[in-house]
Scaffold this motif. Structure first.
Motif, PDB file in Angstrom:
ATOM      1  N   GLN A 132      -3.654   1.879  -2.328  1.00 26.23           N
ATOM      2  CA  GLN A 132      -4.637   1.799  -3.413  1.00 26.23           C
ATOM      3  C   GLN A 132      -5.983   2.359  -2.952  1.00 26.23           C
ATOM      4  O   GLN A 132      -6.697   3.000  -3.736  1.00 26.23           O
ATOM      5  CB  GLN A 132      -4.784   0.352  -3.879  1.00 26.23           C
ATOM      6  CG  GLN A 132      -3.514  -0.249  -4.447  1.00 26.23           C
ATOM      7  CD  GLN A 132      -2.932   0.582  -5.574  1.00 26.23           C
ATOM      8  OE1 GLN A 132      -3.616   0.933  -6.539  1.00 26.23           O
ATOM      9  NE2 GLN A 132      -1.648   0.916  -5.444  1.00 26.23           N
ATOM     10  N   TRP A 133      -6.332   2.129  -1.699  1.00 26.54           N
ATOM     11  CA  TRP A 133      -7.544   2.721  -1.133  1.00 26.54           C
ATOM     12  C   TRP A 133      -7.402   4.248  -1.061  1.00 26.54           C
ATOM     13  O   TRP A 133      -8.362   4.980  -1.362  1.00 26.54           O
ATOM     14  CB  TRP A 133      -7.788   2.137   0.258  1.00 26.54           C
ATOM     15  CG  TRP A 133      -8.743   2.915   1.098  1.00 26.54           C
ATOM     16  CD1 TRP A 133     -10.111   2.903   1.028  1.00 26.54           C
ATOM     17  CD2 TRP A 133      -8.390   3.839   2.133  1.00 26.54           C
ATOM     18  NE1 TRP A 133     -10.630   3.767   1.969  1.00 26.54           N
ATOM     19  CE2 TRP A 133      -9.599   4.346   2.659  1.00 26.54           C
ATOM     20  CE3 TRP A 133      -7.185   4.274   2.678  1.00 26.54           C
ATOM     21  CZ2 TRP A 133      -9.617   5.274   3.697  1.00 26.54           C
ATOM     22  CZ3 TRP A 133      -7.210   5.194   3.704  1.00 26.54           C
ATOM     23  CH2 TRP A 133      -8.421   5.681   4.200  1.00 26.54           C
ATOM     24  N   ALA A 139     -13.620  -1.880  -4.301  1.00 30.97           N
ATOM     25  CA  ALA A 139     -13.650  -0.629  -5.060  1.00 30.97           C
ATOM     26  C   ALA A 139     -12.255  -0.150  -5.415  1.00 30.97           C
ATOM     27  O   ALA A 139     -12.032   0.426  -6.491  1.00 30.97           O
ATOM     28  CB  ALA A 139     -14.383   0.449  -4.261  1.00 30.97           C
ATOM     29  N   ALA A 140     -11.281  -0.413  -4.531  1.00 32.04           N
ATOM     30  CA  ALA A 140      -9.903   0.022  -4.769  1.00 32.04           C
ATOM     31  C   ALA A 140      -9.117  -0.972  -5.618  1.00 32.04           C
ATOM     32  O   ALA A 140      -7.949  -0.719  -5.940  1.00 32.04           O
ATOM     33  CB  ALA A 140      -9.190   0.238  -3.440  1.00 32.04           C
ATOM     34  N   GLY A 141      -9.727  -2.093  -5.963  1.00 28.95           N
ATOM     35  CA  GLY A 141      -9.044  -3.097  -6.769  1.00 28.95           C
ATOM     36  C   GLY A 141      -8.050  -3.937  -6.005  1.00 28.95           C
ATOM     37  O   GLY A 141      -7.221  -4.623  -6.602  1.00 28.95           O
ATOM     38  N   LYS A 144     -14.794  -1.604   0.333  1.00 30.23           N
ATOM     39  CA  LYS A 144     -13.781  -0.601   0.017  1.00 30.23           C
ATOM     40  C   LYS A 144     -12.589  -1.214  -0.708  1.00 30.23           C
ATOM     41  O   LYS A 144     -12.029  -0.606  -1.624  1.00 30.23           O
ATOM     42  CB  LYS A 144     -13.313   0.097   1.296  1.00 30.23           C
ATOM     43  CG  LYS A 144     -14.359   1.013   1.904  1.00 30.23           C
ATOM     44  CD  LYS A 144     -13.914   1.572   3.238  1.00 30.23           C
ATOM     45  CE  LYS A 144     -15.006   2.450   3.845  1.00 30.23           C
ATOM     46  NZ  LYS A 144     -14.650   2.969   5.177  1.00 30.23           N
ATOM     47  N   ILE A 156      -5.669   6.115  -3.031  1.00 31.94           N
ATOM     48  CA  ILE A 156      -5.829   6.604  -4.402  1.00 31.94           C
ATOM     49  C   ILE A 156      -7.301   6.653  -4.773  1.00 31.94           C
ATOM     50  O   ILE A 156      -7.800   7.648  -5.324  1.00 31.94           O
ATOM     51  CB  ILE A 156      -5.043   5.703  -5.380  1.00 31.94           C
ATOM     52  CG1 ILE A 156      -3.529   5.872  -5.178  1.00 31.94           C
ATOM     53  CG2 ILE A 156      -5.430   5.999  -6.829  1.00 31.94           C
ATOM     54  CD1 ILE A 156      -2.694   4.886  -5.966  1.00 31.94           C
ATOM     55  N   ASP A 157      -8.028   5.589  -4.463  1.00 31.16           N
ATOM     56  CA  ASP A 157      -9.436   5.490  -4.840  1.00 31.16           C
ATOM     57  C   ASP A 157     -10.302   6.460  -4.047  1.00 31.16           C
ATOM     58  O   ASP A 157     -11.187   7.117  -4.621  1.00 31.16           O
ATOM     59  CB  ASP A 157      -9.928   4.055  -4.621  1.00 31.16           C
ATOM     60  CG  ASP A 157     -11.388   3.873  -4.955  1.00 31.16           C
ATOM     61  OD1 ASP A 157     -11.737   3.971  -6.147  1.00 31.16           O
ATOM     62  OD2 ASP A 157     -12.192   3.638  -4.023  1.00 31.16           O
ATOM     63  N   GLN A 158     -10.079   6.559  -2.748  1.00 30.78           N
ATOM     64  CA  GLN A 158     -10.961   7.350  -1.896  1.00 30.78           C
ATOM     65  C   GLN A 158     -10.576   8.822  -1.817  1.00 30.78           C
ATOM     66  O   GLN A 158     -11.449   9.676  -1.652  1.00 30.78           O
ATOM     67  CB  GLN A 158     -10.972   6.756  -0.479  1.00 30.78           C
ATOM     68  CG  GLN A 158     -11.629   5.406  -0.379  1.00 30.78           C
ATOM     69  CD  GLN A 158     -13.139   5.488  -0.528  1.00 30.78           C
ATOM     70  OE1 GLN A 158     -13.803   6.242   0.166  1.00 30.78           O
ATOM     71  NE2 GLN A 158     -13.679   4.699  -1.438  1.00 30.78           N
ATOM     72  N   GLY A 202      -7.790  10.412  -3.841  1.00 33.15           N
ATOM     73  CA  GLY A 202      -7.121  11.018  -4.980  1.00 33.15           C
ATOM     74  C   GLY A 202      -5.622  11.157  -4.854  1.00 33.15           C
ATOM     75  O   GLY A 202      -5.011  11.987  -5.552  1.00 33.15           O
TER      76      GLY A 202
END
Length: 337
Positions: free
Chosen positions: A144-145, A303-305, A300, A147-149, A151
């Protein structure tokens, strides 16, 4: 952990470790997996008598697929537990569990992705075009990180079943692993040396192989906590830079499947990638921690949920027992530097 497993573990160390004096304080340290090189410093501290020297009679209770040593800690059955990364500690903060992280022996979590060489996946960014074999826990956390950081896409991911065969067969894929373990298996089974991408070097900056205890232990027995933290750091320096054969013998007695070759690979990988010694640990000693790194990783994950916002994490760790340079003199003595 069953009573039989506890007794079996105790029997191993009763026969292999030095006999404890009657005035030593007995404590139990539960690891989060089977005995291996990644636990070497703790076994070294037993083999060399470092725990005994400061007043503790330490028993190591191995983890494993059917063992939940974290639950044993929360139930008061053991005094110390080996945490993985910081996500479980953040969960404890969310649930108001009075847990404390008192040391972080791995400055970098050994989590990696690895790819086939010379197939167009020689950079971390290029992995966004690869099939990624990642297990459910990884997909729910570090992916998930990613994906967030960076792409990455959820659709790239295929389930990882702890079998390297699909990765070895698919040259356009990458697979999760630990830098200390899975690359060794791929080299042996696949006949090639994979590209290695240590997630910590790309910003997944969690501490790992932490020492957890309960808040009342910190409050009521700080000398026990300090002894365990200091002796473990000394054990790690000796394991990494000295003669670690006695520690490896203890590991192999508790886990006969652990080979000399795997132990050597794990040791060398921890050294090469700065798993124990990087960042502030280079000056402050193995086990070092900072407020800034806890906050950085927590932000972090928010932010990534991965973890909820608004949870106060300040109570789930303490810097009281670390950052004192314990063991740096041992390293200097062993290396001459």
């Amino acid at each position: 952990m069953t009573r039989i497993a506890l007794l079996a573990s105790a029997a191993i160390f009763a026969t292999l470790a030095p006999a404890a004096a009657q005035d030593l304080t007995p404590v139990t340290f539960g690891t989060n997996w089977l005995p291996q090189g990644e636990h070497g410093g703790y076994y070294q501290a037993i083999a060399d008598g470092d725990y005994e020297a400061c007043g503790l009679d330490v028993t190591i209770v191995p983890g494993g697929p059917q063992v939940n040593n974290r639950a044993m800690l929360l139930a008061g059955r053991i005094q110390f537990h080996m945490g993985g990364n910081l996500l479980q500690a953040f969960s404890a903060a969310e649930q108001d569990i009075p847990l404390k992280v008192v040391a972080a022996h791995f400055q970098k979590e050994p989590q990696i992705l690895m790819s086939h060489p010379d197939e167009g996946f020689d950079t971390f960014e290029s992995l966004k075009d690869a099939t990624l074999f990642i297990g459910d826990p990884g997909f729910q956390s570090y992916y998930q990180w990613m994906i967030d950081q960076y792409g990455f896409e959820a659709s790239q991911r295929q389930p990882y079943t702890f079998n390297p065969a699909p990765f070895i067969a698919n040259k356009k894929s990458a697979q999760q692993g630990y830098v200390t373990s899975e690359p060794f298996a791929v080299e042996r089974e696949g006949g090639f040396k994979p590209n290695i991408f240590l997630l910590a070097d790309y910003g997944f900056d969690s501490y790992a192989t932490t020492v957890e205890t309960m808040a009342d232990t910190v409050e009521n027995s700080p000398e026990v906590v300090q002894c365990f933290v200091d002796a473990s750091a000394k054990g790690w320096y000796k394991y990494m830079y000295g003669d670690n054969s006695a520690a490896n013998a203890l590991i192999q007695a508790a886990n006969p499947d652990m080979t000399d070759e795997q132990l050597a690979f794990s040791h060398d990988s921890m050294m090469e990638f700065g798993i124990l010694e990087s960042g502030t640990a280079e000056a402050d000693g193995i086990g070092a921690m900072t407020d800034e790194k806890f906050t950085s990783f927590h932000d972090k994950m928010v932010a990534a949920g991965v973890v909820p916002d608004g949870v106060d994490i300040s109570d789930i760790y303490t810097l009281e027992f670390v950052n004192k340079g314990v063991g740096l003199d041992i390293k200097k003595e062993l290396t001459g530097q």
